[in-house]
Scaffold this motif. Structure first.
Motif: not given
Length: 288
Positions: A24-29, A62-63
């Motif tokens: 699981i990868r997350t970046v700002n959104h 979130v990927d």
């Protein structure tokens, strides 16, 4: 708890069915926006995964990627549909009898015909159970990583907020001295112009000057916003949006302080405040 929106987590699980890997990868959104890449056998679990994700995360792109590698000792036997195979063979022989130069049809040719050969349906129930557990564990790990990344930013915020409070305090202490200097400068201009110092005229000019240069309200609001940011950083909920709003309010007051400045030192303080606010705002954009 400060949580970053940038994080990565990976977990593996093994069983008789093979090896599962969840990343699981997350970046700002601005909102919570999940994207799933799942094996076909786990597609029915996607809604369950979404619910699990909402329990741990409030914001972020979130990927989610999950891979299943079957056990090496698992040998799958093909199922042959004999009726279709016989029909294909008979049809081929019938056509061959009509030709002058018939071509031989092999078993491989028949096996390639749609419906002749297939894999038996597999029971993925155990793998699905393991996948649900693995996903939940990965989300927990992801939240932990986001918290660790976020907490690393706490000293940055605390240092900037302390510096801002000091700047506001210094400007507040200097204001009486600055106003007195402005009053004296006004009197000097009157005397230089050889204008008779009428008390009422001086009083009116001083009132206008005081109104134009009064920054007490801006200083009070800056102090209030700094206190609000400090309190917000102690909260347990998602704080990114509220902090973003407070950064806008702080910047507005710093701009007003700069526009009302009657002294170079106050102008420098306002510029320093805006620099500190921008440094915090850049980090706030990445907070949940």
């Amino acid at each position: 708890m400060i949580r970053s929106m940038t994080a990565f987590a990976r977990k593996d699980a093994r069983g008789d069915w093979g090896t599962l890997t969840c990343e699981i990868r997350t970046v700002n959104h601005r909102y919570l926006e999940p994207s799933f890449r799942l094996p076909e056998a786990f597609r029915e679990l996607e809604s369950r995964f979404r619910e699990e994700l909402r329990k741990g995360l409030k914001r972020g792109k979130v990927d989610i990627s999950m891979r299943l590698q079957s056990a090496e000792n698992e040998v799958q036997s093909f199922e042959i549909n004999e009726e279709i195979a016989k029909a294909v063979n008979e049809a081929a022989n019938h056509v061959n009898r009509m030709l002058d130069n018939p071509a031989h049809i092999s078993a491989l040719d028949i096996m390639r015909w749609p419906g002749v050969m297939s894999l038996p349906e597999q029971d993925y129930s155990e793998a699905q159970t393991a996948a649900a557990e693995l996903f939940a564990e990965t989300v927990v790990e992801l939240v932990s990583v986001r918290e660790r990344e976020g907490e690393r930013l706490r000293p940055l915020f605390e240092d900037r907020l302390a510096t801002m409070s000091k700047l506001v305090s210094e400007v507040r202490e200097r204001m009486p001295e600055l106003l007195a200097a402005q009053e004296q400068a006004l009197r000097d201009r009157f005397e230089k112009a050889k204008v008779e110092l009428e008390p009422e005229r001086v009083a009116q000019e001083m009132v206008m000057l005081a109104q134009k240069s009064d920054v007490a309200e801006e200083l009070d609001r800056l102090d209030a916003h700094v206190s609000e940011v400090t309190e917000t950083l102690q909260g347990d909920d998602a704080i990114g949006r509220r902090l973003d709003f407070l950064m806008q309010e702080l910047n507005r007051e710093a701009n007003t302080l700069s526009s009302k400045s009657i002294d170079a030192a106050v102008t420098r303080a306002a510029v320093d405040l805006k620099v500190l606010i921008e440094q915090m705002r850049e980090q706030v954009q990445n907070l949940e």
